[in-house]
Motif scaffolding. Sequence first.
Motif, PDB file in Angstrom:
ATOM      1  N   HIS A  26       0.851  -1.190   0.000  1.00  0.00           N
ATOM      2  CA  HIS A  26       0.000   0.000   0.000  1.00  0.00           C
ATOM      3  C   HIS A  26       0.887   1.240   0.000  1.00  0.00           C
ATOM      4  O   HIS A  26       0.618   2.222  -0.682  1.00  0.00           O
ATOM      5  N   ASP A  61     -10.169  -7.845   0.602  1.00  0.00           N
ATOM      6  CA  ASP A  61      -9.412  -7.033  -0.355  1.00  0.00           C
ATOM      7  C   ASP A  61      -8.028  -6.756   0.220  1.00  0.00           C
ATOM      8  O   ASP A  61      -7.692  -7.197   1.328  1.00  0.00           O
ATOM      9  N   CYS A  62      -7.223  -6.003  -0.514  1.00  0.00           N
ATOM     10  CA  CYS A  62      -5.959  -5.494   0.013  1.00  0.00           C
ATOM     11  C   CYS A  62      -5.842  -4.029  -0.360  1.00  0.00           C
ATOM     12  O   CYS A  62      -6.626  -3.509  -1.153  1.00  0.00           O
ATOM     13  N   ARG A 103      -4.752  -0.379  -1.866  1.00  0.00           N
ATOM     14  CA  ARG A 103      -4.383   0.070  -3.207  1.00  0.00           C
ATOM     15  C   ARG A 103      -2.908   0.484  -3.222  1.00  0.00           C
ATOM     16  O   ARG A 103      -2.386   0.986  -2.212  1.00  0.00           O
ATOM     17  N   ALA A 117       2.639  -2.697  -6.209  1.00  0.00           N
ATOM     18  CA  ALA A 117       1.750  -3.846  -6.400  1.00  0.00           C
ATOM     19  C   ALA A 117       2.527  -5.153  -6.300  1.00  0.00           C
ATOM     20  O   ALA A 117       2.062  -6.134  -5.706  1.00  0.00           O
ATOM     21  N   MET A 143       3.240  -5.732  -2.711  1.00  0.00           N
ATOM     22  CA  MET A 143       2.034  -6.195  -2.025  1.00  0.00           C
ATOM     23  C   MET A 143       1.855  -7.700  -2.218  1.00  0.00           C
ATOM     24  O   MET A 143       1.504  -8.424  -1.270  1.00  0.00           O
ATOM     25  N   TYR A 144       2.083  -8.178  -3.415  1.00  0.00           N
ATOM     26  CA  TYR A 144       1.971  -9.610  -3.711  1.00  0.00           C
ATOM     27  C   TYR A 144       2.820 -10.422  -2.737  1.00  0.00           C
ATOM     28  O   TYR A 144       2.366 -11.431  -2.173  1.00  0.00           O
ATOM     29  N   GLY A 180      -9.037   1.129  -0.802  1.00  0.00           N
ATOM     30  CA  GLY A 180      -9.168  -0.166  -1.448  1.00  0.00           C
ATOM     31  C   GLY A 180     -10.396  -0.123  -2.332  1.00  0.00           C
ATOM     32  O   GLY A 180     -11.027   0.919  -2.478  1.00  0.00           O
ATOM     33  N   SER A 226      -7.333 -11.326  -3.189  1.00  0.00           N
ATOM     34  CA  SER A 226      -5.913 -10.968  -3.278  1.00  0.00           C
ATOM     35  C   SER A 226      -4.998 -12.049  -2.707  1.00  0.00           C
ATOM     36  O   SER A 226      -3.787 -11.999  -2.911  1.00  0.00           O
ATOM     37  N   PHE A 247      -1.647 -10.957 -10.401  1.00  0.00           N
ATOM     38  CA  PHE A 247      -2.016 -10.165  -9.221  1.00  0.00           C
ATOM     39  C   PHE A 247      -1.883  -8.674  -9.505  1.00  0.00           C
ATOM     40  O   PHE A 247      -2.779  -7.890  -9.203  1.00  0.00           O
ATOM     41  N   LEU A 265      -4.891  -6.025  -9.307  1.00  0.00           N
ATOM     42  CA  LEU A 265      -4.871  -4.997  -8.265  1.00  0.00           C
ATOM     43  C   LEU A 265      -4.952  -3.601  -8.866  1.00  0.00           C
ATOM     44  O   LEU A 265      -5.633  -2.723  -8.328  1.00  0.00           O
ATOM     45  N   GLN A 289      -9.205   0.765  -9.742  1.00  0.00           N
ATOM     46  CA  GLN A 289      -9.076   1.393  -8.429  1.00  0.00           C
ATOM     47  C   GLN A 289      -9.888   2.694  -8.414  1.00  0.00           C
ATOM     48  O   GLN A 289     -10.020   3.359  -9.431  1.00  0.00           O
TER      49      GLN A 289
END
Length: 445
Positions: free
Chosen positions: A112, A140-141, A143, A161, A164-165, A192, A212, A221, A225, A229
Amino acid sequence: MKIEQFEDKGLSHYSYAILSECENTIVLIDPSRDVKPYLSFAKEHEATIIGVIETHPHADFVSGHLELQQVTGAVIYCSKLLGAEYPHQTFDDGDEIVFGKIKLRALNTPGHSPDSISIVLEHDGQDKAVFTGDTLFIGDCGRPDLREQAGNLTAKREELAKQMYHSLREKLLVLDDAIWVYPAHGAGTLCGKAQSDANRSTIGAERAGNWSLLKMSETQFVQALLADQPFIPKYFAYDVALNKHGAMVLNTVLADVPTEKPVKLNVKVFFIDARPEGQFKRGHLPGSINIQDGGKFETWLGSIIAPEEAFYLVAETEDKLKELIGKTAKIGYESFIEAAFVVETGHEKMLPLNINQFNNATEDYTIVDIRNIAEVKADPIFRDAIHIPLYELRERLGELPYNKPIVVHCAGGYRSAAGSSIIANAFGSKTNVFDLGEAIKNFIS
């Protein structure tokens, strides 16, 4: 041990107090700007607030971490990557906070933001919960596109991103399925795009149902993601910087807001009129934007008005005005209030739309759809409508013709009150501007 969750519905924000009942000490996580609820909780339990943890510099609200430190003497903990400008202790991978039978363990979970952390709570030697900030939400995760031009560290959305993965899979999914998940936001936040209405979950439940966390490649992913958004309000980058520095004591800044109507009004300054749309349309001051008080007042104020832009704030009663000043301070906009005062009516009016006439000849009107891009894609309503999202409307008024009367609509009537008032201000006597309001529901199949 006791975990207390605090909710700010307007910003869909969750904050937490972790109480050691054997030691009567408290550590807070991601507190709101108004610190009174946390001080009341501590007083109720005859406990002392010893620590405040910031999972990252928040974009959507101003945190009360610095005021809590000043009032209670608590230590503020945050990642060294944040570059905090207030007194603090770094809290990163391998760092722990121990109080009573509780141990809090830091996990660096970028995605994020580059400086995001999550906190694992261990009680009596067993992991019980994880506070995930804006990394993992329920369903969710977070943004990854808010830190390209904000904060101590900036990063492209694609890079975040990818981070985040790996944060989700290598830091959070390795935790036991029974561990409770406590996020910093719920459904309705712009941090999110697909959060659940639930206010907590477990790692196991999220492993099974959170998109996610499902098995997919890093490339899949990242694509998923970044797609669809929500928009980024104007105030987000400003709040990141403010939280990195630490906000001033709330009562002090609220006392500085002028609360009397000036003898001479600045005609270059907008009036943010928060009265109900019916009252507004019957009479308002020139230069007024009708952002009605409601669940998302703060978000739309910070989406329509830019940081550092002065505005008047008006409401129908003194009590309502006081409440609105407080909401304005939640996003750090209190210092931009030129003056706040009560308004009963004004000489400017907005005529009601003749629905039957409009329904029989929509081609005689310029229809402006101010819904968000994803809403329009999912459900186009009027074939020839001009689509300009509300958050871009002030900047794109030049795209609107005025050879016909203008009808503004959203999905339910709240945003169209603001949008129609913005256009009416700009166009003056060039053409009539109407708000379709709640009548839009008659046109949605």
